[in-house]
Design an enzyme around this catalytic site. Structure first.
Site, PDB file in Angstrom:
ATOM      1  N   GLY A  31       0.774  -1.204  -0.121  1.00  0.00           N
ATOM      2  CA  GLY A  31      -0.087   0.030   0.051  1.00  0.00           C
ATOM      3  C   GLY A  31       0.858   1.069  -0.019  1.00  0.00           C
ATOM      4  N   HIS A  37       4.140   1.931  -7.666  1.00  0.00           N
ATOM      5  CA  HIS A  37       3.052   0.857  -7.616  1.00  0.00           C
ATOM      6  C   HIS A  37       1.888   0.864  -8.947  1.00  0.00           C
ATOM      7  CE1 HIS A  37       3.695   1.551  -3.449  1.00  0.00           C
ATOM      8  NE2 HIS A  37       4.060   0.335  -3.230  1.00  0.00           N
ATOM      9  N   VAL A 177      10.760   3.713 -10.822  1.00  0.00           N
ATOM     10  CA  VAL A 177      10.173   5.002 -11.220  1.00  0.00           C
ATOM     11  C   VAL A 177      10.429   6.111 -10.386  1.00  0.00           C
ATOM     12  CG1 VAL A 177       7.916   6.313 -11.459  1.00  0.00           C
ATOM     13  CG2 VAL A 177       8.029   3.913 -11.937  1.00  0.00           C
TER      14      VAL A 177
END
Ligand code: PAF
Length: 283
Positions: A31, A37, A177
């Site tokens: 999360g 993600h 990223v």
């Protein structure tokens, strides 16, 4: 997108998709979603028919004194972001759904977990990762599971588990990223205050310096590491580790020829950050 809490519900959703001939992708996460993600979820969306994202802050991979309780949690925000990126199912189980009373099994990968984060965070970290990922692969039985290359050692550990235990899944490692200034995206970046955030960008600059040294013809591992180290030193960052190892099995390397992994971990302000770069000498 559906939010499911139980192993039984996930299995039944996957079974229904399989009955229609659909392929299944899994994105395991803890999360606190960021673009890293979301890039994994988008890759799963592009590559498979049913996209399952797991959201579980796995207690067994946190050591004593680590940030298990402080780890950022916002399920409602994560659910919205996951749906926007193309997830079909968010599997967000409670701790006792994953580790029921009496849970007594652990997966230990030897060798590659003795170094880097395995050495600094302790062997329990990768045991926790390997165990929960094995469980998620058993529960979802995906065709492909997607992981971020930022956790390069984790990717190697997962690949080894899958190979050694004959788990029929393809592991796809997706590119790191980065923020505009090069800092690798991480859920732990929220721990950085403004000063630490500015200093943290030097971790990527250190990797750039090592890459530039290799591009200029340097192949001596110590010299390549020194090029990165001088950038960290100038920024006042003392690495937990800064090591060049074989990208395939994390064996130490003396020279850069085949793919070598330059991996770094450093505490900057309140955050422990990791990053890495694959370096390859071109003849
Ligand atoms: O990379 C992570 O977020 C975690 O280590 C993982 C793979 C979800 C296992 O808890």
């Amino acid at each position: 997108m559906r939010i499911l809490r139980t192993v039984a519900d996930v299995r039944s959703a996957v079974r229904a998709a399989r009955a229609e001939g659909r392929t299944v992708g899994l994105v395991p996460t803890m999360g606190a979603f960021h673009e890293g993600h979301l890039s994994l979820i988008r890759a799963a969306r592009a590559g498979t028919d049913l996209v399952v994202v797991s959201l579980f802050v796995n207690p067994t991979q946190f050591g004593a004194g680590e940030d298990l309780t402080a780890y950022p949690r916002d399920e409602a925000r994560d659910a919205e972001l996951a749906a926007g990126a193309g997830a079909d199912i968010l599997f967000a189980p409670a701790v006792d759904e994953v580790y029921p009373h009496g849970f007594a099994t652990s997966i230990h990968v030897s060798g590659i977990t003795d170094v880097l984060c395995g050495a600094t965070r302790g062997p329990g970290h990768f045991d926790g990762v390997a165990t929960v990922v094995t469980k998620l692969l058993q529960i979802v039985a995906p065709d492909t599971a997607y992981f971020g290359q930022k956790d390069a050692q984790q990717v190697l550990v997962v690949r080894r588990v899958v190979r050694d235990l004959d788990i029929p899944v393809r592991i796809e490692a997706c590119p790191i990223v980065r923020e505009p200034d090069g800092l690798a995206m991480s859920s732990r970046n929220v721990y950085l205050d403004a000063g630490a955030r500015a200093r943290a960008a030097h971790i990527n600059r250190a990797l750039d310096a090592a890459e530039a040294a290799v591009a200029a013809g340097e192949t001596d591992a110590a010299a390549v590491v020194a090029a990165a180290r001088s950038v960290l030193d100038a920024a006042g960052i003392e690495p937990e580790y800064l090591e060049l190892r074989s990208a395939g099995d994390l064996a130490p390397v003396d020279t850069v020829d085949d793919a070598a992994l330059l991996a770094v971990a450093a505490r900057v302000g309140a955050a422990r950050l990791i990053d890495n770069r694959i370096l390859e000498a071109h003849a």
